[in-house]
Design a protein around this motif. Structure first.
Motif, PDB file in Angstrom:
ATOM      1  N   ILE A  39      34.970  41.845  43.679  1.00 34.41           N
ATOM      2  CA  ILE A  39      36.428  41.403  43.168  1.00 34.41           C
ATOM      3  C   ILE A  39      36.846  40.444  44.215  1.00 34.41           C
ATOM      4  N   ALA A  40      36.545  40.612  45.499  1.00 31.09           N
ATOM      5  CA  ALA A  40      36.837  39.446  46.491  1.00 31.09           C
ATOM      6  C   ALA A  40      36.540  37.916  46.041  1.00 31.09           C
ATOM      7  N   ASN A  41      35.275  37.800  45.466  1.00 32.39           N
ATOM      8  CA  ASN A  41      34.851  36.642  45.055  1.00 32.39           C
ATOM      9  C   ASN A  41      35.702  36.025  43.898  1.00 32.39           C
ATOM     10  N   ASP A  42      36.618  36.670  43.083  1.00 27.38           N
ATOM     11  CA  ASP A  42      37.230  36.134  42.202  1.00 27.38           C
ATOM     12  C   ASP A  42      38.193  36.950  41.885  1.00 27.38           C
ATOM     13  N   PRO A  43      39.506  37.164  42.830  1.00 25.30           N
ATOM     14  CA  PRO A  43      40.266  38.151  42.418  1.00 25.30           C
ATOM     15  C   PRO A  43      41.227  38.148  41.152  1.00 25.30           C
ATOM     16  N   VAL A  44      41.366  36.885  40.564  1.00 20.70           N
ATOM     17  CA  VAL A  44      42.106  36.561  39.358  1.00 20.70           C
ATOM     18  C   VAL A  44      41.400  37.490  38.268  1.00 20.70           C
ATOM     19  N   LEU A  45      40.210  37.696  38.300  1.00 15.40           N
ATOM     20  CA  LEU A  45      39.631  38.350  37.179  1.00 15.40           C
ATOM     21  C   LEU A  45      39.988  39.525  36.815  1.00 15.40           C
ATOM     22  N   VAL A  46      40.628  40.358  37.912  1.00 14.68           N
ATOM     23  CA  VAL A  46      41.038  41.564  37.585  1.00 14.68           C
ATOM     24  C   VAL A  46      42.282  41.670  36.457  1.00 14.68           C
ATOM     25  N   LEU A  47      42.910  40.569  36.494  1.00 13.39           N
ATOM     26  CA  LEU A  47      44.051  40.393  35.452  1.00 13.39           C
ATOM     27  C   LEU A  47      43.416  40.474  34.050  1.00 13.39           C
ATOM     28  N   THR A  48      42.379  39.999  33.800  1.00 11.88           N
ATOM     29  CA  THR A  48      41.763  39.794  32.349  1.00 11.88           C
ATOM     30  C   THR A  48      40.708  40.776  32.026  1.00 11.88           C
ATOM     31  N   GLN A  49      40.016  41.445  32.936  1.00 10.17           N
ATOM     32  CA  GLN A  49      38.881  42.072  32.581  1.00 10.17           C
ATOM     33  C   GLN A  49      38.493  43.147  33.520  1.00 10.17           C
ATOM     34  N   ARG A  50      37.552  44.143  33.205  1.00 10.02           N
ATOM     35  CA  ARG A  50      37.560  45.222  34.268  1.00 10.02           C
ATOM     36  C   ARG A  50      36.262  44.599  34.917  1.00 10.02           C
ATOM     37  N   VAL A  51      36.444  44.363  36.033  1.00 11.17           N
ATOM     38  CA  VAL A  51      35.252  44.046  36.880  1.00 11.17           C
ATOM     39  C   VAL A  51      34.461  45.319  37.365  1.00 11.17           C
ATOM     40  N   SER A  52      33.106  45.294  37.177  1.00  7.35           N
ATOM     41  CA  SER A  52      32.312  46.596  37.301  1.00  7.35           C
ATOM     42  C   SER A  52      30.906  46.121  37.884  1.00  7.35           C
ATOM     43  N   LEU A  53      30.054  47.036  38.109  1.00  5.24           N
ATOM     44  CA  LEU A  53      28.768  46.941  38.568  1.00  5.24           C
ATOM     45  C   LEU A  53      27.802  47.465  37.354  1.00  5.24           C
ATOM     46  N   THR A  54      26.544  46.767  37.210  1.00  8.24           N
ATOM     47  CA  THR A  54      25.777  47.453  36.227  1.00  8.24           C
ATOM     48  C   THR A  54      25.230  48.767  36.535  1.00  8.24           C
ATOM     49  N   THR A 108      47.395  31.027  43.279  1.00 11.22           N
ATOM     50  CA  THR A 108      47.328  31.194  44.816  1.00 11.22           C
ATOM     51  C   THR A 108      48.002  32.348  45.379  1.00 11.22           C
ATOM     52  N   ARG A 109      49.262  32.441  45.101  1.00  7.64           N
ATOM     53  CA  ARG A 109      49.959  33.811  45.574  1.00  7.64           C
ATOM     54  C   ARG A 109      49.364  35.030  45.228  1.00  7.64           C
ATOM     55  N   PHE A 110      48.826  35.267  43.898  1.00  6.72           N
ATOM     56  CA  PHE A 110      48.201  36.354  43.648  1.00  6.72           C
ATOM     57  C   PHE A 110      46.680  36.746  44.418  1.00  6.72           C
ATOM     58  N   VAL A 111      46.092  35.684  44.743  1.00  6.12           N
ATOM     59  CA  VAL A 111      45.008  35.944  45.354  1.00  6.12           C
ATOM     60  C   VAL A 111      44.990  36.192  46.840  1.00  6.12           C
ATOM     61  N   ALA A 112      46.294  35.722  47.348  1.00  2.00           N
ATOM     62  CA  ALA A 112      46.740  36.194  48.910  1.00  2.00           C
ATOM     63  C   ALA A 112      47.088  37.612  48.767  1.00  2.00           C
ATOM     64  N   LEU A 113      47.653  38.022  47.784  1.00  2.00           N
ATOM     65  CA  LEU A 113      48.275  39.389  47.745  1.00  2.00           C
ATOM     66  C   LEU A 113      47.058  40.393  47.422  1.00  2.00           C
ATOM     67  N   MET A 114      45.949  40.030  46.672  1.00  4.61           N
ATOM     68  CA  MET A 114      44.956  40.683  46.372  1.00  4.61           C
ATOM     69  C   MET A 114      43.867  40.882  47.486  1.00  4.61           C
ATOM     70  N   ARG A 115      43.744  39.835  48.330  1.00  6.26           N
ATOM     71  CA  ARG A 115      42.871  39.736  49.642  1.00  6.26           C
ATOM     72  C   ARG A 115      43.699  40.648  50.640  1.00  6.26           C
ATOM     73  N   PHE A 116      44.738  40.823  50.560  1.00  2.00           N
ATOM     74  CA  PHE A 116      45.584  41.711  51.720  1.00  2.00           C
ATOM     75  C   PHE A 116      45.001  43.062  51.307  1.00  2.00           C
TER      76      PHE A 116
END
Length: 287
Positions: free
Chosen positions: A255-270, A206-214
């Motif tokens: 990334i905004a759809n699920d900010p927690v993903l950046v902790l464990t994987q590299r979010v990218s576009l095809t 919860t805290r991490f998502v708030a930070l990332m949305r900022f």
């Protein structure tokens, strides 16, 4: 095309970078110039990312500083610099531009935390704002005001990289999110380094998502500011930068759809999606 230029173009294409898709639509001379400049930036960045011994990394950066001087004296040694050298005078690329990129990576050797956004902004100026300035010149800048746009867009792209790479950077012991903002959202550095796993408090996400949305909101606002600064007379010439804005803003939405993903994987576009976004800007003028 020289052997050096061929090698550089092949390396950039193989890297899978989003920048490659923006370069595709440029005329051959400008594409050769921006590809060589991008390859230079990658070489400098790799000194920090791929060299674990700080002393060795420092020696390498000093070598690159000397190589910049040699290049402007007509004595380039590295293939990337031999590829870049013919374009320096044509596009007004100065030694201060190249040295600023090196100075930015020097900051990576000197510190792994940033106290506040002002401190981080200095870093972004060196490693991205200056890159934006050089890129705008290569793309065909005609208006002086375009420099402010280019610097701001470069910062926006760097802020996006920081958001995307939170997990990867933490694995290296690096945290680019300003310390006072971590404190504002009560996110601990050790929680990022552990990538939200192990001994962290139950409300970490919860805290991490708030930070990332900022962070995401600030990056999006920086894109808005950049676009507002682009003179209409240069909009056509600066399409490659606008392509990058489109690709990276779309990445931020992902990334905004699920900010927690950046902790464990590299979010990218095809690759196909990146090409489509770039083509829309090129053909339709739409971000």
């Amino acid at each position: 095309m020289s052997p050096e230029e061929q090698t550089v173009q092949q390396q950039v294409a193989a890297s899978g970078s989003s920048f490659y898709y923006a370069f595709l639509f440029l005329p051959a001379p400008r594409r050769a110039a921006i590809t060589a400049f991008y390859a230079f930036c990658r070489q400098i960045d790799d000194v920090v990312d791929e060299t674990t011994d700080l002393g060795v990394a420092q020696t390498k950066l000093e070598w690159w500083r000397a190589e910049v001087a040699r290049t402007f004296a007509g004595q380039a040694q590295h293939p990337v610099m031999r590829a870049l050298a013919p374009h320096l005078g044509i596009y007004g690329i100065e030694s201060r531009h190249l040295l600023a990129v090196i100075d930015g990576c020097q900051m990576d050797l000197d510190q792994s935390r940033y106290l506040d956004f002002a401190n981080l902004s200095t870093y972004c100026h060196l490693v991205a704002g200056i890159v934006g300035e050089v890129s705008a010149r290569i793309f065909g800048q005609t208006q002086e005001a375009t420099t402010a746009y280019a610097h701001t867009l470069g910062r926006a792209l760097q802020l996006t990289n920081i958001v995307r790479d939170v997990g990867e950077d933490a694995m290296r012991g690096r945290i680019y999110l300003p310390i006072n903002e971590l404190q504002q959202f009560n996110v601990k550095a050790h929680e990022l380094i552990k990538r939200g796993q192990g001994a962290v408090e139950p409300d970490f996400e919860t805290r991490f998502v708030a930070l990332m949305r900022f962070q995401i909101d600030r990056a999006q606002a920086t894109y808005d500011l950049a676009l507002s600064l682009l003179p209409a007379a240069d909009k056509r010439a600066q399409k490659p930068g606008l392509m990058m804005a489109s690709i990276y803003r779309t990445l931020l939405h992902e990334i905004a759809n699920d900010p927690v993903l950046v902790l464990t994987q590299r979010v990218s576009l095809t690759p196909l999606r990146k090409f489509w976004l770039a083509w829309k800007v090129q053909a339709l003028g739409r971000l």
